[in-house]
Design an enzyme around this catalytic site. Structure first.
Site, PDB file in Angstrom:
ATOM      1  N   SER A  71     -11.963 -13.192 -43.275  1.00 32.74           N
ATOM      2  CA  SER A  71     -11.382 -12.144 -42.436  1.00 32.74           C
ATOM      3  C   SER A  71     -11.428 -10.837 -43.209  1.00 32.74           C
ATOM      4  CB  SER A  71      -9.927 -12.506 -42.108  1.00 32.74           C
ATOM      5  OG  SER A  71      -9.243 -11.403 -41.547  1.00 32.74           O
ATOM      6  N   TYR A  75      -1.601 -15.075 -43.924  1.00 34.59           N
ATOM      7  CA  TYR A  75      -3.001 -15.214 -43.532  1.00 34.59           C
ATOM      8  C   TYR A  75      -3.916 -14.544 -44.557  1.00 34.59           C
ATOM      9  CZ  TYR A  75      -7.001 -15.296 -40.302  1.00 34.59           C
ATOM     10  OH  TYR A  75      -8.218 -15.526 -39.699  1.00 34.59           O
TER      11      TYR A  75
END
Length: 245
Positions: free
Chosen positions: A153, A166
């Site tokens: 990401s 995350y």
């Protein structure tokens, strides 16, 4: 890579395992790989969703897939060893592994991180990848060329406020990729990360509830990069942080 035009039979005779194959990017990747000739192993926690993907692949006349129902939150190292043995027995080798499944966790200030939540995120986003990859490497060594793709990401490449759980898990994913790529750089196994970018998925909608999903690319739009990484045109590409958009 973003404009990659895959041959129809790019993945013929290849066996590829996709985690989180029940919906979102994982579902689309599984169907796309099958459409290009791969025998796809669908791994996820919701059998009903996996069966729907299975049926779609079979009805399209693509190679018959397989299903592995597994909840990454509770799976043990022995579960992955057993899975690897079954794959070797049934398919002989594993040519591709797409680590797609991830948990978003709770977005919020670092001071408010819940240890129980971050432990769950790390279990799915990191520990499961480590155990699964470790178990599957011997089966992947049997393939002429093998590709491991870990989903990263933008927040796993540059930290962003309030994305603590995350973001940390994705930074660790990048580290795992670099370690594996370095260890296997002189072999036929390649390892890369891919950042899907802003994509129309359920996870994206959870993270950005006010965003208009119609402004985002669909999972289908970003498949050229995934096909490139799984096919033999990328055999010389390893240790790279790649973007699907």
């Amino acid at each position: 890579m973003l404009e990659y035009q895959a041959k129809k039979d790019l993945l013929k005779n290849k066996t590829i395992l996709v985690t989180g194959a029940g919906d979102g990017i994982g579902r689309t990747a599984a169907i796309t790989f099958a459409a290009h000739g791969a025998t796809v192993i669908l791994l996820g926690r919701t059998v009903k969703k996996l069966e729907a993907v299975y049926d779609e692949i079979e009805q399209a006349g693509y190679p018959k897939p397989a299903i592995i129902p597994l909840d990454l939150k509770g799976a043990s190292e022995q579960n992955y060893k057993d899975m690897a043995e079954t794959i070797e027995e049934q398919f002989g080798q594993l040519d591709g592994l797409l680590h797609n499944a991830s948990l978003l966790g709770i977005l919020g200030p670092f001071e408010q991180i819940s240890m129980s939540s971050i432990e769950e995120v790390m279990q799915v986003n990191l520990y499961a990848k480590i155990m699964m990859t470790k178990a599957l490497l011997p089966v992947m060594k049997k393939a002429p060329y093998a590709s491991i793709v870990l989903t990263s990401s933008s927040v796993g490449r540059k930290g962003r406020a309030f994305w603590g759980e995350y973001s940390i898990s994705k930074f660790a994913t990048e580290g795992l990729m670099q370690l594996l790529a370095h260890e296997y750089e002189d072999t036929h196994i390649r390892v890369n990360t891919i950042n899907p970018g802003a994509t129309r998925t359920e996870m994206r909608a959870t993270a950005y509830p006010a965003e208009n999903p119609e402004t985002l690319n669909t999972p289908e739009d970003i498949m050229p990069a995934y096909l490139y990484l799984m096919g033999d045109d990328s055999t010389a590409v390893t240790g790279q942080q790649l973007n699907a958009q």
